[in-house]
Motif scaffolding. Sequence first.
Motif, PDB file in Angstrom:
ATOM      1  N   LEU A   6      46.851   2.269 -17.269  1.00  0.00           N
ATOM      2  CA  LEU A   6      47.015   3.590 -16.674  1.00  0.00           C
ATOM      3  C   LEU A   6      46.421   3.541 -15.267  1.00  0.00           C
ATOM      4  O   LEU A   6      45.329   3.026 -15.071  1.00  0.00           O
ATOM      5  N   VAL A   7      47.172   4.069 -14.311  1.00  0.00           N
ATOM      6  CA  VAL A   7      46.710   4.101 -12.925  1.00  0.00           C
ATOM      7  C   VAL A   7      46.636   5.569 -12.496  1.00  0.00           C
ATOM      8  O   VAL A   7      47.637   6.289 -12.566  1.00  0.00           O
ATOM      9  N   PHE A   8      45.440   5.989 -12.091  1.00  0.00           N
ATOM     10  CA  PHE A   8      45.197   7.388 -11.742  1.00  0.00           C
ATOM     11  C   PHE A   8      45.228   7.537 -10.225  1.00  0.00           C
ATOM     12  O   PHE A   8      44.411   6.952  -9.507  1.00  0.00           O
ATOM     13  N   ASP A   9      46.150   8.357  -9.725  1.00  0.00           N
ATOM     14  CA  ASP A   9      46.401   8.481  -8.284  1.00  0.00           C
ATOM     15  C   ASP A   9      45.601   9.595  -7.607  1.00  0.00           C
ATOM     16  O   ASP A   9      45.138  10.530  -8.253  1.00  0.00           O
ATOM     17  N   ASP A  10      45.578   9.478  -6.286  1.00  0.00           N
ATOM     18  CA  ASP A  10      45.188  10.543  -5.348  1.00  0.00           C
ATOM     19  C   ASP A  10      43.686  10.747  -5.157  1.00  0.00           C
ATOM     20  O   ASP A  10      43.288  11.698  -4.489  1.00  0.00           O
ATOM     21  N   GLY A  11      42.842   9.901  -5.738  1.00  0.00           N
ATOM     22  CA  GLY A  11      41.418   9.966  -5.443  1.00  0.00           C
ATOM     23  C   GLY A  11      41.146   9.263  -4.129  1.00  0.00           C
ATOM     24  O   GLY A  11      42.095   8.921  -3.418  1.00  0.00           O
ATOM     25  N   PRO A  12      39.900   8.992  -3.770  1.00  0.00           N
ATOM     26  CA  PRO A  12      38.716   9.282  -4.582  1.00  0.00           C
ATOM     27  C   PRO A  12      38.326  10.762  -4.513  1.00  0.00           C
ATOM     28  O   PRO A  12      38.158  11.313  -3.425  1.00  0.00           O
ATOM     29  N   SER A  13      38.191  11.378  -5.684  1.00  0.00           N
ATOM     30  CA  SER A  13      37.817  12.784  -5.765  1.00  0.00           C
ATOM     31  C   SER A  13      37.388  13.087  -7.194  1.00  0.00           C
ATOM     32  O   SER A  13      37.585  12.263  -8.085  1.00  0.00           O
ATOM     33  N   TYR A  14      36.804  14.266  -7.397  1.00  0.00           N
ATOM     34  CA  TYR A  14      36.452  14.732  -8.727  1.00  0.00           C
ATOM     35  C   TYR A  14      37.727  14.887  -9.552  1.00  0.00           C
ATOM     36  O   TYR A  14      38.729  15.338  -8.988  1.00  0.00           O
ATOM     37  N   PRO A  15      37.774  14.570 -10.852  1.00  0.00           N
ATOM     38  CA  PRO A  15      36.705  14.015 -11.694  1.00  0.00           C
ATOM     39  C   PRO A  15      36.905  12.514 -11.974  1.00  0.00           C
ATOM     40  O   PRO A  15      37.063  12.115 -13.125  1.00  0.00           O
ATOM     41  N   ILE A  16      36.847  11.703 -10.947  1.00  0.00           N
ATOM     42  CA  ILE A  16      37.133  10.272 -11.102  1.00  0.00           C
ATOM     43  C   ILE A  16      36.083   9.594 -12.003  1.00  0.00           C
ATOM     44  O   ILE A  16      36.419   8.784 -12.864  1.00  0.00           O
ATOM     45  N   ARG A  17      34.819   9.965 -11.825  1.00  0.00           N
ATOM     46  CA  ARG A  17      33.771   9.347 -12.650  1.00  0.00           C
ATOM     47  C   ARG A  17      33.951   9.703 -14.119  1.00  0.00           C
ATOM     48  O   ARG A  17      33.793   8.863 -15.002  1.00  0.00           O
ATOM     49  N   GLU A  18      34.280  10.962 -14.383  1.00  0.00           N
ATOM     50  CA  GLU A  18      34.446  11.437 -15.767  1.00  0.00           C
ATOM     51  C   GLU A  18      35.603  10.695 -16.445  1.00  0.00           C
ATOM     52  O   GLU A  18      35.518  10.327 -17.612  1.00  0.00           O
ATOM     53  N   ILE A  19      36.699  10.490 -15.688  1.00  0.00           N
ATOM     54  CA  ILE A  19      37.852   9.754 -16.233  1.00  0.00           C
ATOM     55  C   ILE A  19      37.420   8.320 -16.559  1.00  0.00           C
ATOM     56  O   ILE A  19      37.689   7.807 -17.650  1.00  0.00           O
ATOM     57  N   ALA A  20      36.718   7.695 -15.627  1.00  0.00           N
ATOM     58  CA  ALA A  20      36.263   6.319 -15.848  1.00  0.00           C
ATOM     59  C   ALA A  20      35.322   6.245 -17.055  1.00  0.00           C
ATOM     60  O   ALA A  20      35.454   5.349 -17.898  1.00  0.00           O
ATOM     61  N   ASP A  21      34.399   7.200 -17.163  1.00  0.00           N
ATOM     62  CA  ASP A  21      33.426   7.176 -18.269  1.00  0.00           C
ATOM     63  C   ASP A  21      34.122   7.303 -19.618  1.00  0.00           C
ATOM     64  O   ASP A  21      33.751   6.634 -20.586  1.00  0.00           O
ATOM     65  N   LYS A  22      35.131   8.178 -19.704  1.00  0.00           N
ATOM     66  CA  LYS A  22      35.848   8.356 -20.977  1.00  0.00           C
ATOM     67  C   LYS A  22      36.540   7.061 -21.386  1.00  0.00           C
ATOM     68  O   LYS A  22      36.490   6.658 -22.542  1.00  0.00           O
ATOM     69  N   ILE A  23      37.184   6.422 -20.433  1.00  0.00           N
ATOM     70  CA  ILE A  23      37.910   5.165 -20.731  1.00  0.00           C
ATOM     71  C   ILE A  23      36.915   4.059 -21.073  1.00  0.00           C
ATOM     72  O   ILE A  23      37.101   3.303 -22.027  1.00  0.00           O
ATOM     73  N   LYS A  24      35.836   4.028 -20.322  1.00  0.00           N
ATOM     74  CA  LYS A  24      34.792   3.019 -20.529  1.00  0.00           C
ATOM     75  C   LYS A  24      34.172   3.153 -21.930  1.00  0.00           C
ATOM     76  O   LYS A  24      33.778   2.155 -22.533  1.00  0.00           O
ATOM     77  N   SER A  25      34.088   4.382 -22.440  1.00  0.00           N
ATOM     78  CA  SER A  25      33.446   4.590 -23.744  1.00  0.00           C
ATOM     79  C   SER A  25      34.228   3.916 -24.874  1.00  0.00           C
ATOM     80  O   SER A  25      33.713   3.734 -25.972  1.00  0.00           O
ATOM     81  N   TYR A  26      35.478   3.532 -24.606  1.00  0.00           N
ATOM     82  CA  TYR A  26      36.267   2.783 -25.596  1.00  0.00           C
ATOM     83  C   TYR A  26      36.179   1.276 -25.325  1.00  0.00           C
ATOM     84  O   TYR A  26      36.835   0.495 -26.005  1.00  0.00           O
ATOM     85  N   GLY A  27      35.418   0.915 -24.293  1.00  0.00           N
ATOM     86  CA  GLY A  27      35.357  -0.492 -23.905  1.00  0.00           C
ATOM     87  C   GLY A  27      36.610  -0.909 -23.139  1.00  0.00           C
ATOM     88  O   GLY A  27      36.931  -2.086 -23.037  1.00  0.00           O
ATOM     89  N   TRP A  28      37.327   0.069 -22.604  1.00  0.00           N
ATOM     90  CA  TRP A  28      38.589  -0.173 -21.914  1.00  0.00           C
ATOM     91  C   TRP A  28      38.441  -0.048 -20.396  1.00  0.00           C
ATOM     92  O   TRP A  28      37.413   0.388 -19.900  1.00  0.00           O
TER      93      TRP A  28
END
Length: 208
Positions: A6-28
């Motif tokens: 999945l590629v998330f467009d149009d950052g860097p902006s809020y909520p980029i960290r939150e998106i990363a943290d959610k994905i990271k919590s699956y080890g992904w």
Amino acid sequence: MKYLTLVFDDGPSYPIREIADKIKSYGWNAAFAVIGRKITDETVDMIKYVTDNGFQVVSHAQNHVHIEKLSTREEMKEELITPIETVRQMIGYEITMARLPFLSESENVLSVTKELGLPLLGQGIDGGRDWDPTTKPEFIASAVLGSVCDGAVGCLHVLEGTCKALDTILPNLKDMGYCLVTPQELFKRTGITPPLGVQIHNVYDFKR
Ligand SMILES: [Zn+2]
């Protein structure tokens, strides 16, 4: 195991960290396509945060314009390359791929990206119009989950509704046997060389 990115467009902006943290919590992992003019002393920390956490960052052009409407190849090159140079200078991270604004291409744009050696990430998953802030997270989640497939490249956006939709998307992808990786990891795992001069919607469109 099935893999997709999945590629998330149009950052860097809020909520980029939150998106990363959610994905990271699956080890992904995943990727973020950043707009050059949004990269400032304040927002560069967001790019640093995601790259430090193993996420990939790609160029989403300097001014998010229709690159195919620019008059010269030089201008096209500059649009694509400026964010790459900015990120390199500011944090030393090397961007190696791109996503065209509006996914809009022309023969000229494709040949310029080929010349630059920049593989183009496309849209192989229905994003459920997540770029529209009025779209409900449930709608985004069901569009994504209804269209995922092995080897696909997804196009979503750094927006609150998309971030909320991940609460439904991520556990379901896990149940469906998927693993989320970065685009470069997706190519590595499938043994496919990133093709140039074409938008990549699914890596299996390009056989070994
Ligand atoms: Zn965009």
